[in-house]
Design a protein around this motif. Structure first.
Motif, short mmCIF file in Angstrom:
data_model
loop_
_atom_site.label_atom_id
_atom_site.label_comp_id
_atom_site.label_asym_id
_atom_site.label_seq_id
_atom_site.Cartn_x
_atom_site.Cartn_y
_atom_site.Cartn_z
N ALA A 79 39.55 36.95 37.25
CA ALA A 79 40.27 35.66 37.96
C ALA A 79 41.99 35.92 37.78
O ALA A 79 42.59 35.69 38.62
N LYS A 80 42.11 36.17 36.32
CA LYS A 80 43.42 36.43 36.24
C LYS A 80 44.14 37.48 37.02
O LYS A 80 45.40 37.39 37.44
N LEU A 81 43.48 38.57 37.11
CA LEU A 81 44.16 39.67 38.17
C LEU A 81 44.15 39.20 39.29
O LEU A 81 45.17 39.72 40.16
N LYS A 82 43.42 38.39 40.06
CA LYS A 82 43.64 38.19 41.42
C LYS A 82 44.65 37.03 41.53
O LYS A 82 45.70 36.97 42.41
N ASN A 86 47.25 39.48 42.19
CA ASN A 86 46.82 39.71 43.54
C ASN A 86 45.80 40.93 43.60
O ASN A 86 46.03 41.60 44.60
N LEU A 87 45.29 41.17 42.70
CA LEU A 87 44.53 42.37 42.62
C LEU A 87 42.92 42.10 42.59
O LEU A 87 42.49 41.07 41.84
N ASP A 88 42.10 42.74 43.15
CA ASP A 88 40.52 42.35 43.44
C ASP A 88 39.66 43.28 42.74
O ASP A 88 39.71 44.42 43.01
N ILE A 219 51.33 49.11 39.25
CA ILE A 219 51.14 50.36 40.22
C ILE A 219 49.81 50.02 40.93
O ILE A 219 49.41 50.79 41.79
N ALA A 220 48.84 49.27 40.33
CA ALA A 220 47.69 49.14 40.92
C ALA A 220 47.56 48.38 42.33
O ALA A 220 46.59 48.38 43.04
N GLN A 221 48.76 47.91 42.60
CA GLN A 221 49.04 47.33 43.81
C GLN A 221 48.90 48.00 45.16
O GLN A 221 48.55 47.72 46.30
#
Ligand code: PMP
Ligand code: GLU
Length: 398
Positions: A79-82, A86-88, A219-221
């Protein structure tokens, strides 16, 4: 007799921890040492997080947790990553470990085998290259000096990649330099990585929350390399929880599974009480993070303003984390008041400790022997006193 394995014999002692230990020993002898060696927030853990840990003890969180961590915590991290990035990620792509350190090491041991090449931009955090050695991989160092704000370019990365490249270890925000890659710079690296689907990026983002330029960029975006990225993060820095030992990865599921198998054999799930505290860190009030970040920013301004005036040091203005990494090679070859020659930045760090009573870390262990690292995660008063001492000690080198 009494011989450690070749694997251990090849391993260096952690320079950051060694210097901190030396500083503590001098302190124990009554010397007034200012410790700017180890990088850890000087703040205590926020109250509501401590309360969650106390409650966890009373609620009998005293049993083994699942090797991957409690599902509630893994969901809170997803949930923090989202929310923040904005990472799923689904919770089964998250693995909770004993600090960011184990999270990085698990990942390296899971994907790097004998002879595999791992690209490590220098200056680097001391433990990366040692972990690669443990995995019997080969470190391929790309140098990025102060003139390029310690950041590698896409062209440098392209040039370093071979058929044997398994991973790139990227640390942004950076320990030890305080540099941060912009959105455009990360995109340029991602474009190169996308052309080489056999390689992965271990993106160490543990300083995410100690950021002075506004938004954290990961960089994961970039969708084109999504299956090639392992994000590493944890509670140690942003939530002032170094001793609680909570780190984690967000990764492609097969890498997450490999890390769970690995830690299932050598640590099991990390401390159950610390995990409950971490869950509250991620789900609770976030204002503590901003309060600490602001204090670090004020200290960054203070130390940068003072240190840039010291003759002989070249310093960049850090954009994140809590380190300054000045170039100090103009002092090499000079003599100390008791006649010793300063040949390296490690000699300089030792001189500053013994003569100026300020603990720093020489740049060699960071792959940048012309530099020296100071952590400013200490009080304004200590920063001002330490810089004064450093200035005086450097002025006495002839
Ligand atoms: N990565 C970097 C860049 C760090 O500076 C640290 C702090 N030592 C870690 C990982 C490990 O963090 P932890 O204390 O959570 O193991
Ligand atoms: N991140 C800190 C540092 O670099 C902690 C010490 C360590 O884990 O090496 O000083």
């Amino acid at each position: 007799m009494n011989e450690v394995s070749p694997r251990l014999a090849a391993l260096s002692v952690s320079a950051t921890l060694a210097m901190s230990q030396k500083s503590s020993e001098l302190k124990a002898q009554g010397v007034d040492v200012i410790n700017m060696s180890v990088g850890e927030p000087d703040f205590t853990t926020p109250e509501h997080i401590k309360q969650a840990a106390k409650k966890a003890i009373d609620d009998n969180y005293s049993f083994y947790s699942p090797a991957a961590g409690f599902p509630e915590l893994r969901k809170a991290i997803a949930a923090k990553l989202k929310r923040e990035n904005n990472l799923d990620y689904t919770f089964n792509q998250i693995v909770v470990s004993t600090g960011g350190k184990q999270a990085v090491c698990n990942t390296i041991l899971s994907i790097v085998g004998p002879g595999d090449e791992v690209i490590v931009p220098a200056p680097f955090w001391v433990s990366y290259v040692e972990m690669v050695k443990l995995a019997e991989g080969k470190n391929v160092i790309i140098k990025a000096g102060i003139n390029q704000d310690f950041k590698i370019t896409a062209a440098q990365l392209e040039e370093a990649i071979t058929d044997k490249t398994k991973a790139l270890i990227l640390c942004s925000p950076s320990n030890p330099t305080g540099s941060v890659y912009s959105h455009e710079e990360l995109k340029a690296l991602a474009d190169v990585i996308a052309k080489h689907p056999h390689m992965y990026v271990i993106s160490d983002e543990i300083y995410e929350h100690i950021n002075y330029i506004g938004k954290h960029e990961t960089i994961a975006q970039f969708a084109e390399i999504r299956d090639q990225v392992v994000v590493v993060n944890g509670c140690s820095k942003g939530y002032a929880m170094t001793g609680w030992r909570i780190g984690w990865i967000a990764a492609p599921e097969w890498i997450a599974k490999a890390c769970i198998k690995l830690q299932g054999q050598y640590t099991s799930g990390t401390c159950s009480v610390a995990q409950k505290a971490a869950e509250t860190a991620y789900t609770g009030d976030q204002s503590c993070v901003e309060t600490m970040r602001r204090a670090f920013e004020r200290r960054r301004d203070l130390i940068y303003g003072l240190m840039k005036e010291i003759p002989g040091l070249q310093i960049n203005k850090p954009k994140d984390a809590f380190y300054v990494f000045p170039k100090c090679s103009s002092f090499f070859g000079k003599k100390t008041p008791d006649g010793k020659t300063i040949a390296t930045s490690d000699d300089l760090a030792m001189y500053l400790l013994e003569h100026g009573h300020v603990a720093t870390v020489g740049g060699t262990a960071f792959g940048a022997p012309e530099y020296i690292r100071l952590s400013y995660a200490t009080s304004d008063e200590n920063i001002a006193r330490a810089v004064e001492r450093i200035k005086k000690a450097l002025g006495e080198l002839k």
